[in-house]
Design a protein around this motif. Structure first.
Motif, PDB file in Angstrom:
ATOM      1  N   PRO A   1      22.049  57.408  35.983  1.00 47.14           N
ATOM      2  CA  PRO A   1      20.603  57.201  35.840  1.00 47.14           C
ATOM      3  C   PRO A   1      19.895  57.011  37.175  1.00 47.14           C
ATOM      4  CG  PRO A   1      21.815  55.878  34.253  1.00 47.14           C
ATOM      5  CD  PRO A   1      22.835  56.454  35.184  1.00 47.14           C
TER       6      PRO A   1
ATOM      7  N   SER B   1      12.687  52.287  38.687  1.00 47.35           N
ATOM      8  CA  SER B   1      11.294  52.747  38.725  1.00 47.35           C
ATOM      9  C   SER B   1      10.632  52.738  37.351  1.00 47.35           C
ATOM     10  CB  SER B   1      11.235  54.168  39.310  1.00 47.35           C
ATOM     11  OG  SER B   1      11.990  55.073  38.513  1.00 47.35           O
ATOM     12  N   ASN B   2      11.411  52.817  36.284  1.00 45.76           N
ATOM     13  CA  ASN B   2      10.827  52.895  34.942  1.00 45.76           C
ATOM     14  C   ASN B   2      10.642  51.534  34.273  1.00 45.76           C
ATOM     15  OD1 ASN B   2      10.756  55.656  35.159  1.00 45.76           O
ATOM     16  ND2 ASN B   2      12.600  56.018  33.945  1.00 45.76           N
ATOM     17  N   THR B   3      10.792  50.475  35.035  1.00 46.52           N
ATOM     18  CA  THR B   3      10.624  49.129  34.465  1.00 46.52           C
ATOM     19  C   THR B   3       9.972  48.223  35.498  1.00 46.52           C
ATOM     20  OG1 THR B   3      11.807  47.352  33.312  1.00 46.52           O
ATOM     21  CG2 THR B   3      12.862  48.289  35.237  1.00 46.52           C
TER      22      THR B   3
ATOM     23  N   TRP C   1      17.836  55.829  40.332  1.00 48.43           N
ATOM     24  CA  TRP C   1      16.639  55.036  40.603  1.00 48.43           C
ATOM     25  C   TRP C   1      15.707  54.926  39.408  1.00 48.43           C
ATOM     26  CZ3 TRP C   1      17.260  52.314  44.773  1.00 48.43           C
ATOM     27  CH2 TRP C   1      18.072  52.812  45.806  1.00 48.43           C
ATOM     28  N   HIS C   2      15.935  55.735  38.369  1.00 44.49           N
ATOM     29  CA  HIS C   2      15.092  55.626  37.168  1.00 44.49           C
ATOM     30  C   HIS C   2      15.264  54.262  36.499  1.00 44.49           C
ATOM     31  CE1 HIS C   2      13.886  59.810  37.328  1.00 44.49           C
ATOM     32  NE2 HIS C   2      15.153  60.174  37.475  1.00 44.49           N
ATOM     33  N   ASN C   3      16.438  53.673  36.642  1.00 49.09           N
ATOM     34  CA  ASN C   3      16.647  52.354  36.048  1.00 49.09           C
ATOM     35  C   ASN C   3      15.784  51.280  36.695  1.00 49.09           C
ATOM     36  OD1 ASN C   3      18.491  53.213  34.181  1.00 49.09           O
ATOM     37  ND2 ASN C   3      20.304  52.591  35.340  1.00 49.09           N
TER      38      ASN C   3
END
Length: 493
Positions: free
Chosen positions: A180, A186-188, A182-184
């Motif tokens: 996953p 940036s998305n929170t 950096w989405h883990n």
């Protein structure tokens, strides 16, 4: 200095650094980090960085006290010098109680790791089994035990380094499927549960950095301590903080942080989706070994503390006895009896036992850290009167003491911010109150303390934490020697 100490060579900066790192890294990182990530989300990276900085100051305070006034009792002795014998008594007993909780935490973590292979066996059974085995190890020759512990300390470092390398490969070179990444993050939201969630994680993060007292105990073991120790403090703080922050970062990048818990090591859970052959079992075995090492070391030091308190007249004389091999058998067996109670609690509350004992132990360790900071603030000017040539290495004294103390007081009460930690808070607070009450009840009886044994030949003295460092340093020195020989052989070729 004892005859044993005279025969031992001094520790270099490398040896002392490895010893310090090995004493700090334990189950608080290998299992507790899963709880901290769940509480704080991505902001946990900041929490580990802040606590790493505070650990540097705490190490600096203790190291400077030890340099200015070398004492075998380390922080316990400084507490008594700064605030009176009552505080010294309370700190000594809190250290013993905290040691029992640390053993309980490590035993619970080891049971959780073992459950990965044997899910049908209850946690309490593993705790009993490991307690019996390690009690037998601690009843053996302390010298062999020390060499074993020094070797196992390296395992902890290897585990973290290996995970970081594997994390780099999986995130930036997706050979086993895409992570996953950096989405883990940036998305929170960074503070996903707000400042209360962030504050609530600090106690468990602090627990991962506890165990720094070895530096104070090892001052007399180092060569040219006024030059060596400040470097060791800086290097140890930098390396441990770097290991922690980077490994936590990859835990978040490799796996959804919301899935971590206290039932499995996050270092195993993070690798499960990638289905790399046997890597999960290898990592679990390495972490289990390191955890049992920390449990055994806590068992060793805690039993010696009870024996030392008995020698000082601050514990029942019954625990003053030692075997021909200088093992405080009665103190050891009495201390380990309390692990049976922890096994019972793991049967009653299997899903909350780790958080309970870890949080309570963290609170007691915080009291020790606060004592070090305040004792340094109070004693440093007095010690400097006799050391005009001393060159300070503590940054910002006394402002740094005030800031560190204020933050740690905030961390102490932050445990109350999270409902799941309130039981730990009240348990830790109750133990502090009970220990203080015991001193005020017994203070009149503590005036006459037994004299120390005249000679080692007449009585078999239990090795203190300081003496155990002579045993623990052997592998570090051998490792350093082999590395040096390797470089020399390469240069010749």
């Amino acid at each position: 200095m004892t005859s044993i100490q005279d025969k031992s060579s001094k520790m270099s900066a490398f040896s002392l650094t490895m010893l310090a790192i090995g004493s700090i890294i334990g189950a608080g990182m290998f299992l507790g980090v899963g709880l901290t990530i769940r509480l704080s989300g991505p902001s946990i990276i900041l929490a580990y960085a802040i606590m790493g900085i505070l650990m540097y100051f705490n190490l600096s305070f203790l190291a400077e006290l030890s340099l200015l006034d070398p004492e075998k009792g380390s922080f316990q002795t400084y507490a008594a010098k700064a605030f009176g014998p009552g505080v010294g008594f309370i700190i000594g007993w809190l250290y013993w109680i905290s040691g029992i909780l640390v053993m309980s935490s490590e035993a619970t973590a080891a049971a959780i790791f073992s459950a990965l292979w044997f899910p049908g066996i209850p946690l309490w059974a593993f705790i009993v089994i490991y307690t019996v085995i390690l009690t037998g190890v601690n009843l053996s020759d302390p010298r062999g035990f020390g060499k074993l512990e020094s070797g196992l300390a390296i395992v902890k470092v290897i585990a973290l380094i290996g995970f970081i390398i594997l994390g780099i490969v999986l995130v930036f070179f997706p050979l086993f499927g895409g992570a996953p990444g950096w989405h883990n993050i940036s998305n929170t939201p960074f503070f996903v549960h707000g400042l209360s969630g962030f504050a609530g994680s600090l106690l468990l993060v602090f627990y991962a950095y506890s165990g720094t007292s070895v530096v104070g105990l090892a001052i007399t073991e180092s060569s040219d301590p006024e030059k060596t120790v400040p470097k060791v403090v800086l290097i140890t703080s930098f390396l441990v903080t770097t290991f922690y922050v980077i490994s936590v970062l990859f835990l978040i990048l490799l796996h959804p942080w919301t899935t971590y818990n206290a039932s499995t090591s996050p270092y195993v859970s993070a690798l499960l989706p990638y289905k790399i052959p046997i890597v999960q079992s290898i990592m679990n075995f390495v972490i289990l070994t390191a955890t049992l090492s920390a449990m055994s070391a806590s068992m060793y030091g805690t039993s010696r503390m009870l024996n030392a308190l008995a020698q000082q007249g601050e514990a029942p004389h019954l625990f003053n006895k030692v075997t021909k091999k200088a093992v405080p058998r009665r103190a050891l067996l009495f201390t380990n009896v309390f692990l049976v109670g922890i096994a019972f609690l793991s049967y009653v509350i299997p899903n909350k036992i780790y958080l309970l004992v870890t949080g309570a132990s963290g609170l007691l360790s915080l009291v020790n850290v606060l004592t070090i900071s305040l004792a340094h603030w109070r004693l440093r000017p007095k010690f400097l009167e006799n050391r005009k040539d001393y060159k300070t290495h503590v940054i910002g004294y006394p402002v740094s003491n005030i800031i560190v103390t204020a933050i740690f007081i905030g961390v102490f009460f932050s445990a109350f911010a999270i409902p799941d930690q309130r039981a730990s808070f009240f348990l830790g607070l109750s133990l502090i109150v009970i220990t203080a009450g015991a001193y005020f009840f017994l203070r009149h009886k503590l005036g006459a303390k037994p004299q120390a044994p005249e000679t080692i030949q007449n009585q078999h003295l239990a090795p203190t934490s300081e003496n155990s460092l002579h045993n623990l340093q052997h592998l570090a020195q051998k490792t350093e020697k082999r590395i040096s020989e390797g470089f020399r052989s390469k240069n010749k070729s």
